[in-house]
Scaffold this motif. Structure first.
Motif, PDB file in Angstrom:
ATOM      1  N   GLN A 297       0.858  -1.185   0.000  1.00 56.58           N
ATOM      2  CA  GLN A 297       0.000   0.000   0.000  1.00 56.58           C
ATOM      3  C   GLN A 297       0.891   1.231   0.000  1.00 56.58           C
ATOM      4  OE1 GLN A 297      -2.404  -0.976   3.571  1.00 56.58           O
ATOM      5  NE2 GLN A 297      -4.174  -0.877   2.222  1.00 56.58           N
ATOM      6  N   TYR A 298       0.444   2.284  -0.663  1.00 53.85           N
ATOM      7  CA  TYR A 298       1.229   3.495  -0.804  1.00 53.85           C
ATOM      8  C   TYR A 298       0.397   4.709  -0.387  1.00 53.85           C
ATOM      9  CZ  TYR A 298       4.136   0.548  -3.864  1.00 53.85           C
ATOM     10  OH  TYR A 298       4.922  -0.453  -4.365  1.00 53.85           O
ATOM     11  N   VAL A 299       1.074   5.738   0.109  1.00 49.64           N
ATOM     12  CA  VAL A 299       0.415   7.020   0.316  1.00 49.64           C
ATOM     13  C   VAL A 299       0.399   7.730  -1.030  1.00 49.64           C
ATOM     14  CG1 VAL A 299       0.458   9.230   1.510  1.00 49.64           C
ATOM     15  CG2 VAL A 299       1.224   7.167   2.696  1.00 49.64           C
ATOM     16  N   LEU A 300      -0.782   8.112  -1.482  1.00 47.71           N
ATOM     17  CA  LEU A 300      -0.913   8.703  -2.807  1.00 47.71           C
ATOM     18  C   LEU A 300      -0.215  10.064  -2.887  1.00 47.71           C
ATOM     19  CD1 LEU A 300      -4.639   7.863  -3.586  1.00 47.71           C
ATOM     20  CD2 LEU A 300      -2.592   6.688  -4.422  1.00 47.71           C
ATOM     21  N   PRO A 301       0.237  10.456  -4.082  1.00 49.44           N
ATOM     22  CA  PRO A 301       0.911  11.751  -4.267  1.00 49.44           C
ATOM     23  C   PRO A 301       0.050  12.910  -3.788  1.00 49.44           C
ATOM     24  CG  PRO A 301       1.141  10.394  -6.228  1.00 49.44           C
ATOM     25  CD  PRO A 301       0.158   9.678  -5.335  1.00 49.44           C
ATOM     26  N   GLU A 302       0.735  13.972  -3.348  1.00 52.81           N
ATOM     27  CA  GLU A 302       0.099  15.218  -2.907  1.00 52.81           C
ATOM     28  C   GLU A 302      -0.647  15.082  -1.588  1.00 52.81           C
ATOM     29  OE1 GLU A 302       0.571  18.324  -4.304  1.00 52.81           O
ATOM     30  OE2 GLU A 302       2.055  17.139  -5.395  1.00 52.81           O
ATOM     31  N   ASN A 303      -0.521  13.971  -0.932  1.00 56.35           N
ATOM     32  CA  ASN A 303      -1.068  13.816   0.421  1.00 56.35           C
ATOM     33  C   ASN A 303       0.050  13.987   1.437  1.00 56.35           C
ATOM     34  OD1 ASN A 303      -4.068  12.517   0.674  1.00 56.35           O
ATOM     35  ND2 ASN A 303      -3.123  12.007  -1.281  1.00 56.35           N
ATOM     36  N   PHE A 304      -0.238  14.740   2.491  1.00 61.16           N
ATOM     37  CA  PHE A 304       0.678  14.775   3.613  1.00 61.16           C
ATOM     38  C   PHE A 304       0.675  13.409   4.297  1.00 61.16           C
ATOM     39  CE2 PHE A 304      -0.275  19.269   3.130  1.00 61.16           C
ATOM     40  CZ  PHE A 304       0.980  19.856   3.296  1.00 61.16           C
ATOM     41  N   ILE A 305       1.796  13.058   4.896  1.00 65.05           N
ATOM     42  CA  ILE A 305       1.914  11.789   5.611  1.00 65.05           C
ATOM     43  C   ILE A 305       2.009  12.088   7.101  1.00 65.05           C
ATOM     44  CG2 ILE A 305       3.280   9.697   5.931  1.00 65.05           C
ATOM     45  CD1 ILE A 305       4.396  10.158   3.091  1.00 65.05           C
ATOM     46  N   VAL A 306       1.062  11.585   7.856  1.00 71.44           N
ATOM     47  CA  VAL A 306       1.129  11.682   9.309  1.00 71.44           C
ATOM     48  C   VAL A 306       1.335  10.282   9.859  1.00 71.44           C
ATOM     49  CG1 VAL A 306      -0.154  12.165  11.422  1.00 71.44           C
ATOM     50  CG2 VAL A 306      -0.267  13.760   9.517  1.00 71.44           C
ATOM     51  N   VAL A 307       2.312  10.131  10.731  1.00 66.21           N
ATOM     52  CA  VAL A 307       2.517   8.839  11.389  1.00 66.21           C
ATOM     53  C   VAL A 307       2.363   9.028  12.893  1.00 66.21           C
ATOM     54  CG1 VAL A 307       3.998   7.881   9.600  1.00 66.21           C
ATOM     55  CG2 VAL A 307       5.037   9.148  11.462  1.00 66.21           C
TER      56      VAL A 307
ATOM     57  N   ASP B 113       3.246   8.388  25.982  1.00 70.51           N
ATOM     58  CA  ASP B 113       4.114   7.459  25.246  1.00 70.51           C
ATOM     59  C   ASP B 113       3.781   7.483  23.753  1.00 70.51           C
ATOM     60  OD1 ASP B 113       1.624   6.283  25.339  1.00 70.51           O
ATOM     61  OD2 ASP B 113       2.369   4.255  25.699  1.00 70.51           O
ATOM     62  N   GLU B 114       3.350   8.646  23.277  1.00 70.40           N
ATOM     63  CA  GLU B 114       2.889   8.781  21.897  1.00 70.40           C
ATOM     64  C   GLU B 114       3.694   9.852  21.164  1.00 70.40           C
ATOM     65  OE1 GLU B 114      -0.849  11.170  20.158  1.00 70.40           O
ATOM     66  OE2 GLU B 114      -1.421   9.357  21.264  1.00 70.40           O
ATOM     67  N   ILE B 115       3.959   9.603  19.877  1.00 75.83           N
ATOM     68  CA  ILE B 115       4.635  10.570  19.003  1.00 75.83           C
ATOM     69  C   ILE B 115       3.854  10.673  17.702  1.00 75.83           C
ATOM     70  CG2 ILE B 115       6.706  11.079  17.639  1.00 75.83           C
ATOM     71  CD1 ILE B 115       8.298   9.460  19.732  1.00 75.83           C
ATOM     72  N   SER B 116       3.584  11.900  17.261  1.00 70.12           N
ATOM     73  CA  SER B 116       3.011  12.129  15.936  1.00 70.12           C
ATOM     74  C   SER B 116       4.004  12.936  15.110  1.00 70.12           C
ATOM     75  CB  SER B 116       1.686  12.895  16.024  1.00 70.12           C
ATOM     76  OG  SER B 116       0.664  12.091  16.575  1.00 70.12           O
ATOM     77  N   LEU B 117       4.185  12.524  13.854  1.00 69.23           N
ATOM     78  CA  LEU B 117       5.088  13.219  12.946  1.00 69.23           C
ATOM     79  C   LEU B 117       4.329  13.608  11.684  1.00 69.23           C
ATOM     80  CD1 LEU B 117       8.194  10.826  13.016  1.00 69.23           C
ATOM     81  CD2 LEU B 117       7.942  12.953  14.307  1.00 69.23           C
ATOM     82  N   LEU B 118       4.569  14.827  11.225  1.00 67.97           N
ATOM     83  CA  LEU B 118       4.044  15.264   9.935  1.00 67.97           C
ATOM     84  C   LEU B 118       5.180  15.247   8.929  1.00 67.97           C
ATOM     85  CD1 LEU B 118       2.033  16.507   7.969  1.00 67.97           C
ATOM     86  CD2 LEU B 118       2.571  18.757   8.949  1.00 67.97           C
ATOM     87  N   ILE B 119       4.998  14.466   7.863  1.00 69.28           N
ATOM     88  CA  ILE B 119       6.006  14.339   6.814  1.00 69.28           C
ATOM     89  C   ILE B 119       5.520  15.083   5.574  1.00 69.28           C
ATOM     90  CG2 ILE B 119       7.253  12.704   5.336  1.00 69.28           C
ATOM     91  CD1 ILE B 119       6.986  10.650   7.585  1.00 69.28           C
ATOM     92  N   HIS B 120       6.421  15.794   4.928  1.00 71.33           N
ATOM     93  CA  HIS B 120       6.097  16.637   3.773  1.00 71.33           C
ATOM     94  C   HIS B 120       5.378  15.839   2.685  1.00 71.33           C
ATOM     95  CE1 HIS B 120       6.577  19.464   0.469  1.00 71.33           C
ATOM     96  NE2 HIS B 120       7.002  20.365   1.333  1.00 71.33           N
ATOM     97  N   LYS B 121       4.411  16.495   2.040  1.00 69.73           N
ATOM     98  CA  LYS B 121       3.619  15.796   1.025  1.00 69.73           C
ATOM     99  C   LYS B 121       4.435  15.403  -0.209  1.00 69.73           C
ATOM    100  CE  LYS B 121       1.842  20.051  -1.136  1.00 69.73           C
ATOM    101  NZ  LYS B 121       0.605  20.793  -1.465  1.00 69.73           N
ATOM    102  N   ASN B 122       5.593  16.023  -0.401  1.00 69.38           N
ATOM    103  CA  ASN B 122       6.438  15.659  -1.538  1.00 69.38           C
ATOM    104  C   ASN B 122       7.521  14.655  -1.180  1.00 69.38           C
ATOM    105  OD1 ASN B 122       5.005  17.400  -3.222  1.00 69.38           O
ATOM    106  ND2 ASN B 122       6.348  19.137  -2.775  1.00 69.38           N
ATOM    107  N   ASP B 123       7.559  14.214   0.065  1.00 67.46           N
ATOM    108  CA  ASP B 123       8.562  13.230   0.467  1.00 67.46           C
ATOM    109  C   ASP B 123       8.301  11.908  -0.256  1.00 67.46           C
ATOM    110  OD1 ASP B 123       9.763  11.019   2.095  1.00 67.46           O
ATOM    111  OD2 ASP B 123      10.424  12.689   3.324  1.00 67.46           O
ATOM    112  N   ASN B 124       9.338  11.369  -0.872  1.00 67.27           N
ATOM    113  CA  ASN B 124       9.188  10.131  -1.643  1.00 67.27           C
ATOM    114  C   ASN B 124      10.055   9.000  -1.083  1.00 67.27           C
ATOM    115  OD1 ASN B 124       7.801   8.874  -3.835  1.00 67.27           O
ATOM    116  ND2 ASN B 124       9.713   8.859  -4.994  1.00 67.27           N
ATOM    117  N   THR B 125      10.430   9.108   0.192  1.00 67.99           N
ATOM    118  CA  THR B 125      11.257   8.079   0.820  1.00 67.99           C
ATOM    119  C   THR B 125      10.567   6.723   0.753  1.00 67.99           C
ATOM    120  OG1 THR B 125      12.042   9.776   2.355  1.00 67.99           O
ATOM    121  CG2 THR B 125      12.540   7.493   2.909  1.00 67.99           C
ATOM    122  N   PHE B 126      11.303   5.695   0.334  1.00 65.46           N
ATOM    123  CA  PHE B 126      10.776   4.332   0.163  1.00 65.46           C
ATOM    124  C   PHE B 126       9.557   4.299  -0.756  1.00 65.46           C
ATOM    125  CE2 PHE B 126      12.663   4.202   4.534  1.00 65.46           C
ATOM    126  CZ  PHE B 126      13.772   3.443   4.200  1.00 65.46           C
TER     127      PHE B 126
END
Length: 253
Positions: A19-29, A80-93
């Protein structure tokens, strides 16, 4: 079956489950400690309800995750929780959810385990968010969760320190409104409003441009330059003010 044929089949089976995060979507983990309630009560010697060293380690993990290859815009940690916002143009992996989850969970688990010398595990989930308003909703939601958990934790440990069992304390606070919880603490000499802000609202981590001064050995003159540094915000604002604070960060991306 030949090795090459087996490999081709296995690779195909792997790709069908990706499964992939579609382009132009921000990634929150969001990473959560697995079994941390038992861990913190039985194996780690921590202050209750909040432990300064534990919080510092969670901040250090968050800062570490800024520097493992993803373009992280903002980090937030509470309990014990961490949230990260990753740039919508990040293409790592190639934006593979399996890789994002496994790498971040592995890095966080290893970092925490080394700090406390106990085997500690984080799970990780990846969320695709398409627009700014939903991003603001997400982080405001996590902060409200922090506030509610913090208030309940103070009530729980206040009751425990006053003779109630774990079961009795849990059952008592489950039936109480937030107003009643504040009143319970006040009756025991605790004004929730005056407690450290980071315990109630969580902690934000972000990159900021700061001016640095150096020296040019050729011209023999001082040089001023800009450098990105991670900044830890332990006194976050709340509600609409927090939303404005986040908007100013996210709008630049």
């Amino acid at each position: 079956m030949k090795f090459e044929e087996i490999e081709a089949l296995m690779r195909k089976n792997e790709s069908l489950s990706e499964q992939y995060v579609l382009p132009e979507n921000f990634i929150v983990v969001r990473l959560d400690g697995r079994g941390f309630t038992k861990l913190t009560k039985e194996k780690l010697s921590l202050e209750k309800p909040f432990d300064k060293r534990f919080s510092e380690v969670m901040v250090d993990i968050t800062k570490h995750l800024f520097n493992i290859g993803f373009k992280v815009i903002y980090g937030y940690t509470q309990s014990d929780e961490i949230s990260l916002l990753i740039h919508k143009n990040d293409n790592t992996f190639s934006r593979k959810i399996r890789k994002i989850n496994s790498i971040l969970a592995g890095e966080a688990s290893a970092f925490f385990s080394l700090q406390f010398q106990e085997i500690c595990v984080f799970d990780c989930r990846t969320i695709a968010i398409p627009n700014l308003e939903m991003l603001l909703d997400y982080f405001c939601w996590r902060q409200e969760d922090s506030h509610r958990n913090s208030l309940s934790a103070y009530c729980y440990w206040t009751l425990r320190k006053n003779g109630l069992s774990a079961k009795q304390a849990t059952e008592k606070i489950e039936k109480m409104s937030m107003t009643d919880k504040n009143e319970l603490l006040f009756q025991h000499g605790i004004n929730y409003n005056t407690l450290p802000i980071w315990q109630k609202r969580g902690i934000g981590i972000l990159n900021k441009e700061v001016k640095k001064q150096s020296f040019n050995p050729v011209t023999k003159e001082p040089v001023v330059y800009l450098r990105n540094e991670l900044f830890v915000e332990k006194e976050l604002m709340i509600r609409e003010e927090y939303r404005v604070f986040l908007r100013e960060i996210f709008d630049t991306f």
